[in-house]
Motif scaffolding. Structure first.
Motif, short mmCIF file in Angstrom:
data_model
loop_
_atom_site.label_atom_id
_atom_site.label_comp_id
_atom_site.label_asym_id
_atom_site.label_seq_id
_atom_site.Cartn_x
_atom_site.Cartn_y
_atom_site.Cartn_z
N VAL A 14 -11.94 -7.13 -14.16
CA VAL A 14 -12.01 -5.90 -13.92
C VAL A 14 -12.49 -4.88 -12.63
N SER A 15 -12.22 -3.90 -12.10
CA SER A 15 -12.42 -3.66 -10.82
C SER A 15 -13.33 -2.01 -11.58
N VAL A 16 -14.24 -1.83 -11.56
CA VAL A 16 -14.81 -0.23 -10.96
C VAL A 16 -14.45 0.00 -10.32
N ILE A 17 -13.92 1.62 -10.52
CA ILE A 17 -14.13 2.32 -9.18
C ILE A 17 -14.78 3.27 -9.96
N ILE A 18 -15.87 3.89 -8.70
CA ILE A 18 -16.34 5.02 -8.74
C ILE A 18 -16.41 6.09 -7.62
N PRO A 19 -15.65 7.01 -8.04
CA PRO A 19 -15.60 7.98 -6.47
C PRO A 19 -16.75 9.07 -7.03
N ALA A 20 -17.29 9.11 -5.58
CA ALA A 20 -18.79 9.81 -5.14
C ALA A 20 -19.27 10.58 -4.12
N HIS A 21 -19.19 11.75 -4.59
CA HIS A 21 -19.57 13.03 -3.47
C HIS A 21 -21.60 13.53 -4.07
N ASN A 22 -21.65 13.70 -2.90
CA ASN A 22 -23.12 13.12 -2.96
C ASN A 22 -23.86 13.10 -4.21
N THR A 66 -25.33 -2.23 -15.84
CA THR A 66 -25.32 -4.20 -15.39
C THR A 66 -25.37 -4.73 -16.89
N ARG A 67 -25.20 -3.36 -17.59
CA ARG A 67 -25.11 -4.33 -19.27
C ARG A 67 -23.73 -4.24 -19.79
N LEU A 68 -23.19 -4.40 -18.93
CA LEU A 68 -21.98 -4.76 -19.40
C LEU A 68 -21.86 -6.15 -20.18
N THR A 69 -20.15 -6.28 -21.35
CA THR A 69 -20.53 -7.61 -21.70
C THR A 69 -19.24 -8.18 -21.58
N SER A 70 -18.66 -7.29 -20.45
CA SER A 70 -16.92 -8.06 -19.63
C SER A 70 -16.92 -9.49 -19.24
N PRO A 71 -15.61 -9.32 -18.98
CA PRO A 71 -15.29 -10.80 -18.30
C PRO A 71 -15.67 -10.17 -16.50
N ALA A 72 -15.86 -10.45 -15.81
CA ALA A 72 -15.88 -10.98 -14.10
C ALA A 72 -15.46 -9.37 -14.24
N TYR A 73 -15.77 -8.76 -12.82
CA TYR A 73 -15.87 -7.49 -12.43
C TYR A 73 -16.47 -6.43 -11.22
N GLU A 74 -16.26 -6.24 -9.73
CA GLU A 74 -16.77 -5.87 -9.50
C GLU A 74 -16.70 -4.11 -9.27
N ILE A 75 -17.68 -3.56 -8.23
CA ILE A 75 -18.43 -1.87 -8.48
C ILE A 75 -17.68 -2.10 -7.21
N ALA A 115 -9.80 -2.63 -4.33
CA ALA A 115 -9.78 -3.60 -5.55
C ALA A 115 -8.95 -4.68 -5.32
N GLN A 116 -10.07 -5.82 -6.05
CA GLN A 116 -9.68 -7.04 -6.42
C GLN A 116 -9.16 -7.60 -7.53
N GLY A 117 -9.32 -6.46 -8.68
CA GLY A 117 -8.80 -6.41 -9.82
C GLY A 117 -7.54 -6.31 -10.74
N ASP A 118 -7.34 -7.00 -11.74
CA ASP A 118 -5.78 -7.29 -13.01
C ASP A 118 -6.16 -5.50 -13.30
N VAL A 119 -7.13 -4.60 -13.89
CA VAL A 119 -7.82 -3.79 -14.00
C VAL A 119 -8.56 -3.56 -13.83
N PHE A 120 -7.99 -1.96 -13.24
CA PHE A 120 -8.77 -0.52 -13.42
C PHE A 120 -9.34 0.46 -13.91
N LEU A 121 -10.84 0.71 -14.09
CA LEU A 121 -11.60 0.94 -15.01
C LEU A 121 -12.28 1.85 -13.85
N PHE A 122 -11.89 2.93 -14.11
CA PHE A 122 -11.79 4.52 -13.21
C PHE A 122 -13.21 5.17 -13.99
N LEU A 123 -14.82 5.16 -13.38
CA LEU A 123 -15.53 6.23 -13.86
C LEU A 123 -15.78 6.98 -12.81
#
Length: 183
Positions: free
Chosen positions: A15-23, A36-45, A87-95
């Motif tokens: 799972v790739s967590v993708i966070i757009p951020a402006h200021n 840091t408290r996610l209970t998911s399998p391997a992921y990247e942020i 991202a390197q993930g199979d699933v994108f989680l956008f936050l």
């Protein structure tokens, strides 16, 4: 195809967590701390700094977080697309950078995806950390709308949404010509 939670944990999906951020110096720390408290399998942020002129990139540089920066502000849709491309993930989680995700958000997204969904989005909780009547009202309005809606939606809400890589690539990502409601 249905899978148990144990079966999901044994699969090698990222799972790739993708966070757009402006200021986002004031909102990003609680967002990242919740991850840091996610209970998911391997992921990247991935935090994509969309033309930030403050300390957002510096704040985002934590172990396990990849920061992508570019100088000119291009908008959230562009930042999400940049994150998805890297991202390197199979699933994108956008936050969004001011979203504090529930610890089970990635696991729940994977369960839905393995249950046959390709795209899904989450809901606000009733509670909010934000101050001000209007902000609290809008939060509650979003919560009510998402909790009362049907399971089938014709829109995608990227504040807290997930998509398989294949589904995301099939639609060509987010429309960067839209600067509001691009999801």
């Amino acid at each position: 195809m249905t899978n148990s939670r144990a079966d999901l944990q044994s699969r090698d999906f990222r799972v790739s967590v993708i966070i757009p951020a402006h200021n986002a110096t004031s909102t990003l720390p609680p967002c990242l701390e919740a991850l840091t408290r996610l209970t998911s399998p391997a992921y990247e942020i991935l935090v994509v700094c969309d033309g930030c002129t403050d300390r957002t990139a510096e704040i985002a540089r934590l172990p396990g977080v990849r920061v992508i920066e570019y100088p000119a502000r291009r908008g959230a849709a562009y930042a999400r697309n940049v994150g998805a491309a890297a991202a390197q993930g199979d699933v994108f989680l956008f936050l969004d950078a001011d979203c504090v995700a529930h610890c089970a958000v990635a696991s729940l997204a994977l369960e839905a995806i393995f249950g046959g969904e390709q795209v899904l989005f989450g809901s606000y909780t009733r509670e909010t950390r934000a101050a001000g009547f209007l902000t609290k009202f809008k939060n509650l309005q979003h919560h009510f709308t998402h909790q009362q809606g049907t399971d089938y939606q014709t829109t995608f809400w990227s504040r807290c949404g997930a998509a398989t890589r294949e589904a995301f690539e099939a639609i060509g990502g987010f429309d960067v010509d839209l600067h509001a409601c691009e999801d």
